[in-house]
Design a protein around this motif. Structure first.
Motif, PDB file in Angstrom:
ATOM      1  N   LEU A   1       0.821  -1.205   0.000  1.00 10.10           N
ATOM      2  CA  LEU A   1       0.000   0.000   0.000  1.00 10.10           C
ATOM      3  C   LEU A   1       0.856   1.255   0.000  1.00 10.10           C
ATOM      4  CD1 LEU A   1      -2.875  -0.922   2.489  1.00 10.10           C
ATOM      5  CD2 LEU A   1      -3.125  -0.403   0.061  1.00 10.10           C
ATOM      6  N   ARG A   2       1.867   1.283   0.833  1.00  6.56           N
ATOM      7  CA  ARG A   2       2.724   2.461   0.908  1.00  6.56           C
ATOM      8  C   ARG A   2       3.524   2.651  -0.372  1.00  6.56           C
ATOM      9  NH1 ARG A   2       1.490   1.197   5.920  1.00  6.56           N
ATOM     10  NH2 ARG A   2       1.684   2.716   7.602  1.00  6.56           N
ATOM     11  N   LEU A   3       3.978   1.568  -0.946  1.00 11.19           N
ATOM     12  CA  LEU A   3       4.717   1.681  -2.211  1.00 11.19           C
ATOM     13  C   LEU A   3       3.843   2.284  -3.297  1.00 11.19           C
ATOM     14  CD1 LEU A   3       7.084   1.083  -4.134  1.00 11.19           C
ATOM     15  CD2 LEU A   3       6.070  -1.178  -4.499  1.00 11.19           C
ATOM     16  N   PHE A   4       2.638   1.799  -3.436  1.00  9.54           N
ATOM     17  CA  PHE A   4       1.793   2.313  -4.517  1.00  9.54           C
ATOM     18  C   PHE A   4       1.293   3.723  -4.224  1.00  9.54           C
ATOM     19  CE2 PHE A   4       2.142  -1.842  -6.128  1.00  9.54           C
ATOM     20  CZ  PHE A   4       1.861  -1.738  -7.489  1.00  9.54           C
ATOM     21  N   GLY A   5       1.252   4.108  -2.953  1.00 11.42           N
ATOM     22  CA  GLY A   5       1.009   5.508  -2.644  1.00 11.42           C
ATOM     23  C   GLY A   5       2.145   6.381  -3.131  1.00 11.42           C
ATOM     24  N   LEU A   6       3.378   5.928  -2.916  1.00  8.40           N
ATOM     25  CA  LEU A   6       4.544   6.667  -3.402  1.00  8.40           C
ATOM     26  C   LEU A   6       4.588   6.709  -4.924  1.00  8.40           C
ATOM     27  CD1 LEU A   6       7.302   5.379  -0.937  1.00  8.40           C
ATOM     28  CD2 LEU A   6       6.240   7.640  -0.981  1.00  8.40           C
ATOM     29  N   VAL A   7       4.185   5.604  -5.572  1.00  4.16           N
ATOM     30  CA  VAL A   7       4.157   5.582  -7.035  1.00  4.16           C
ATOM     31  C   VAL A   7       3.171   6.629  -7.558  1.00  4.16           C
ATOM     32  CG1 VAL A   7       3.456   4.196  -9.039  1.00  4.16           C
ATOM     33  CG2 VAL A   7       4.914   3.196  -7.270  1.00  4.16           C
ATOM     34  N   ALA A   8       2.001   6.712  -6.922  1.00  2.53           N
ATOM     35  CA  ALA A   8       1.002   7.692  -7.351  1.00  2.53           C
ATOM     36  C   ALA A   8       1.513   9.117  -7.166  1.00  2.53           C
ATOM     37  CB  ALA A   8      -0.295   7.484  -6.571  1.00  2.53           C
ATOM     38  N   ILE A   9       2.183   9.375  -6.036  1.00  3.03           N
ATOM     39  CA  ILE A   9       2.720  10.714  -5.789  1.00  3.03           C
ATOM     40  C   ILE A   9       3.821  11.046  -6.791  1.00  3.03           C
ATOM     41  CG2 ILE A   9       4.006  12.105  -4.130  1.00  3.03           C
ATOM     42  CD1 ILE A   9       2.524  10.568  -1.910  1.00  3.03           C
ATOM     43  N   ALA A  10       4.730  10.067  -7.036  1.00  2.00           N
ATOM     44  CA  ALA A  10       5.822  10.305  -7.978  1.00  2.00           C
ATOM     45  C   ALA A  10       5.302  10.552  -9.389  1.00  2.00           C
ATOM     46  CB  ALA A  10       6.776   9.108  -7.969  1.00  2.00           C
ATOM     47  N   ALA A  11       4.280   9.778  -9.805  1.00  2.62           N
ATOM     48  CA  ALA A  11       3.720   9.972 -11.144  1.00  2.62           C
ATOM     49  C   ALA A  11       3.086  11.351 -11.273  1.00  2.62           C
ATOM     50  CB  ALA A  11       2.685   8.879 -11.432  1.00  2.62           C
ATOM     51  N   PHE A  12       2.460  11.828 -10.176  1.00  4.00           N
ATOM     52  CA  PHE A  12       1.837  13.158 -10.206  1.00  4.00           C
ATOM     53  C   PHE A  12       2.896  14.261 -10.271  1.00  4.00           C
ATOM     54  CE2 PHE A  12       0.435  16.878  -7.763  1.00  4.00           C
ATOM     55  CZ  PHE A  12      -0.647  17.277  -8.550  1.00  4.00           C
ATOM     56  N   LEU A  13       3.927  14.148  -9.433  1.00  2.00           N
ATOM     57  CA  LEU A  13       4.943  15.191  -9.398  1.00  2.00           C
ATOM     58  C   LEU A  13       5.778  15.241 -10.675  1.00  2.00           C
ATOM     59  CD1 LEU A  13       6.199  14.837  -5.694  1.00  2.00           C
ATOM     60  CD2 LEU A  13       4.658  16.560  -6.638  1.00  2.00           C
ATOM     61  N   LEU A  14       6.072  14.051 -11.245  1.00  2.00           N
ATOM     62  CA  LEU A  14       6.873  13.991 -12.469  1.00  2.00           C
ATOM     63  C   LEU A  14       6.018  14.077 -13.723  1.00  2.00           C
ATOM     64  CD1 LEU A  14       9.349  11.149 -11.401  1.00  2.00           C
ATOM     65  CD2 LEU A  14       9.749  13.618 -11.394  1.00  2.00           C
ATOM     66  N   LYS A  15       4.704  14.161 -13.521  1.00  2.00           N
ATOM     67  CA  LYS A  15       3.767  14.307 -14.641  1.00  2.00           C
ATOM     68  C   LYS A  15       3.896  13.176 -15.662  1.00  2.00           C
ATOM     69  CE  LYS A  15       3.668  19.325 -14.138  1.00  2.00           C
ATOM     70  NZ  LYS A  15       3.884  20.638 -14.809  1.00  2.00           N
ATOM     71  N   VAL A  16       4.038  11.942 -15.117  1.00  2.00           N
ATOM     72  CA  VAL A  16       4.082  10.751 -15.969  1.00  2.00           C
ATOM     73  C   VAL A  16       2.681  10.164 -16.026  1.00  2.00           C
ATOM     74  CG1 VAL A  16       5.069   8.457 -16.286  1.00  2.00           C
ATOM     75  CG2 VAL A  16       6.475  10.293 -15.343  1.00  2.00           C
ATOM     76  N   ASP A  17       2.129  10.040 -17.205  1.00  2.00           N
ATOM     77  CA  ASP A  17       0.746   9.595 -17.375  1.00  2.00           C
ATOM     78  C   ASP A  17       0.697   8.069 -17.440  1.00  2.00           C
ATOM     79  OD1 ASP A  17      -1.933   9.513 -17.757  1.00  2.00           O
ATOM     80  OD2 ASP A  17      -1.885  10.124 -19.872  1.00  2.00           O
ATOM     81  N   LEU A  18       0.619   7.450 -16.256  1.00  2.00           N
ATOM     82  CA  LEU A  18       0.575   5.988 -16.200  1.00  2.00           C
ATOM     83  C   LEU A  18      -0.819   5.484 -16.529  1.00  2.00           C
ATOM     84  CD1 LEU A  18       2.593   5.237 -12.931  1.00  2.00           C
ATOM     85  CD2 LEU A  18       3.395   5.027 -15.281  1.00  2.00           C
ATOM     86  N   ALA A  19      -0.889   4.375 -17.268  1.00  2.00           N
ATOM     87  CA  ALA A  19      -2.174   3.756 -17.592  1.00  2.00           C
ATOM     88  C   ALA A  19      -2.816   3.228 -16.314  1.00  2.00           C
ATOM     89  CB  ALA A  19      -1.974   2.626 -18.585  1.00  2.00           C
ATOM     90  N   ARG A  20      -4.052   3.629 -16.072  1.00  2.00           N
ATOM     91  CA  ARG A  20      -4.717   3.247 -14.822  1.00  2.00           C
ATOM     92  C   ARG A  20      -4.935   1.736 -14.725  1.00  2.00           C
ATOM     93  NH1 ARG A  20      -6.715   8.104 -16.444  1.00  2.00           N
ATOM     94  NH2 ARG A  20      -6.728   9.798 -14.897  1.00  2.00           N
ATOM     95  N   GLY A  21      -5.275   1.106 -15.845  1.00  2.00           N
ATOM     96  CA  GLY A  21      -5.481  -0.340 -15.823  1.00  2.00           C
ATOM     97  C   GLY A  21      -4.227  -1.094 -15.436  1.00  2.00           C
ATOM     98  N   TYR A  22      -3.083  -0.608 -15.876  1.00  2.00           N
ATOM     99  CA  TYR A  22      -1.790  -1.224 -15.555  1.00  2.00           C
ATOM    100  C   TYR A  22      -1.570  -1.228 -14.041  1.00  2.00           C
ATOM    101  CZ  TYR A  22       3.353  -1.283 -15.115  1.00  2.00           C
ATOM    102  OH  TYR A  22       4.645  -1.550 -14.762  1.00  2.00           O
TER     103      TYR A  22
END
Length: 499
Positions: A113-134
């Protein structure tokens, strides 16, 4: 019969060999974790996105390095490595959490849970558009597969520990009564990973005999406790309590242990208390243990009732075709009604009328006293007749697979019973209760319970009441789900102890 597991334990050559199993097991689990996450993360990428997709990046810094996009193969590699690192940081493979209880599973979920929270924050800050289904597929699937592989490792580890391997080798130190008590408790649960190989009892030279017939040799004295570990290939001292174990002596024993290789465990005289009720606090240099008292009211009771209503309602709906088939079979194969309605004692001593599919002849109750007297168990508050002649042919089948208990879902829906709890007993049985057994009536009786999934008809009354009291004092929703899962396994494969 004497337990021979100690004899099959591999000899320990030195201190390094004593702790080697911890590192070996952790490495094996780490390899399994890595293979699991590679399969899940890269498999999700290939199935959902293909091999050539990239994630657009609006970050100027990332765009300068990657040409305005980030390869999903790189993202999968970084995600897998980060996930494995999180599992290591949270200590999911340490020997203190493996093998028993739910701590290992909780740490896996928490790390993920904590890892994927960090992934979401990093994707937002770096403006990387990750596929939600992935993300939405790889995360829950990865957690589920990790839990499944750890469960399989746990089954393997339990088998090894029953043979004396992959366990801490323990010397018990304390008074005779406390050493015997702790030794018996650890012997009943070999999967916990504590193999008792010796004892130190002040003033005693002869061995200590356990309930299973094993004899623990006296391996030294309080003054030579640490040296005695090497003599019997042990790596852990468990202090069980003694007037001669002064605080100063305990401290000196802890100082003499080799850090990281020899371990000290304090075993209080308190047993059958669940982990969530125990809290430790260092106060004024004292490791105080707080034990919460059981609570039977408030949010916990509401949660359990909601769970019972939803669960029983869904099961009644899904099992209605089976109800019809069993009803026809009971009615056409023996004289009498389809359902059997018997008065039992429920919560706080109130009478309830428990429903069952009839599995016995119509005058079964009238024959009970005579049959119990004949087998010599009339004074035991667990009225079970061995090789019961009152059971009908179809009754034997539905009792073996617990199908006769299904009408109690109606009792659950009406609030008279719970899906999980101590089984309700007859009034003559309750009349034989001692003070401890009366605590079974503090909660709603259940369709299934802890002792039903721990031996069913083969347990003695003393062992059955111990398990019921453990449930009453340590109830949790997660525990109920675990008991229900074990009940399903017991019903599908009932074995010889089901009647």
């Amino acid at each position: 019969m004497v337990d021979q597991s100690v004899d099959r334990t591999p000899a320990v050559a030195d201190a390094g060999a004593v702790v080697d199993w911890r590192g070996a097991y952790a490495r094996r689990v780490a390899i399994t974790d890595a293979l699991t996450l590679v399969w899940v993360v890269f498999g999700t990428q290939l199935l959902w996105l293909g091999s050539g997709r990239v994630a657009p990046s609006g970050s100027w810094a990332v765009g300068q390095l990657t040409g305005g996009a980030v390869s999903y193969t790189l993202i999968s590699a970084v995600l897998t490595a980060a996930w494995l690192t999180a599992l290591s940081i949270f200590g999911t493979r340490t020997y203190r959490v493996i093998g028993v209880e739910a701590t290992e599973y909780k740490l896996i979920v928490s790390a993920s849970l904590r890892l994927f929270g960090l992934v979401a924050i990093a994707a937002f800050l770096l403006k990387v558009d990750l596929a939600r289904g992935y993300i939405l597929i790889s995360f829950p699937l990865g957690v589920l597969v990790l839990l499944a592989t750890r469960w399989m490792w746990r089954q393997w580890l339990a088998i090894e520990r029953r043979d004396g391997r992959y366990s801490s080798r323990v010397v018990l130190v304390g008074a005779l009564d406390s050493v015997t008590h702790i030794g018996n408790q650890l012997a009943r649960h070999p999967a916990a990973g504590y193999l008792v190989v010796g004892a130190i009892v002040p003033g005693r030279d002869g061995p200590v005999r356990l309930d299973d017939g094993r004899e623990l040799p006296i391996v030294g004295t309080l003054d030579t406790a640490v040296e005695s570990l090497n003599g019997c290939g042990a790596d852990t001292i468990v202090l069980t309590g003694s007037d001669e174990l002064s605080p100063e002596r305990v401290r000196r024993i802890s100082w003499a242990l080799e850090p990281g290789r020899k371990h000290l465990v304090m075993a209080p005289g308190l047993t059958d208390v669940g982990g969530p009720r125990i809290h430790t606090r260092p106060v004024a240099g004292l490791p105080l243990m707080h034990v919460e008292t059981p609570r039977y009211e408030g949010p916990e009771r509401v949660t359990k009732r909601v769970f019972d209503i939803v669960g029983s309602g869904l099961l009644l709906l899904l099992l209605s075709p089976l109800f019809a088939v069993v009803a026809v079979a009971v009615k056409t194969t023996s004289a009498g009604p389809v359902f059997y309605r018997q008065e039992r004692v429920g919560r706080d001593g109130h009478a309830i009328h428990m429903l069952k599919f009839r599995s016995m002849v119509t005058d079964a109750d009238a024959q009970l006293a005579r049959l119990l007297e004949a087998q010599g168990s009339a004074g035991v508050p667990l009225f079970k007749v061995r090789n019961d002649p009152r059971i009908t042919p179809i009754g034997r089948f539905i009792r073996k697979y617990s199908v006769d208990e299904l009408p109690q879902l109606i009792n659950v829906l009406r609030g008279e019973m719970s899906l999980v709890g101590p089984r309700p007993q007859r009034e003559p049985e309750v009349a034989l209760y001692d003070e401890a057994a009366w605590r079974r009536l503090n909660v709603l009786p259940g369709m299934t319970g802890l002792w039903q999934v721990s031996g069913r008809s083969n347990l003695s009354w003393e062992e059955a009441i111990r398990l019921d009291l453990y449930y009453v004092e340590n109830w949790s929703l997660v525990g109920d789900l675990a008991i229900m899962w074990r009940t399903i396994r017991a019903v599908v494969s009932p074995g010889s102890d089901a009647i």
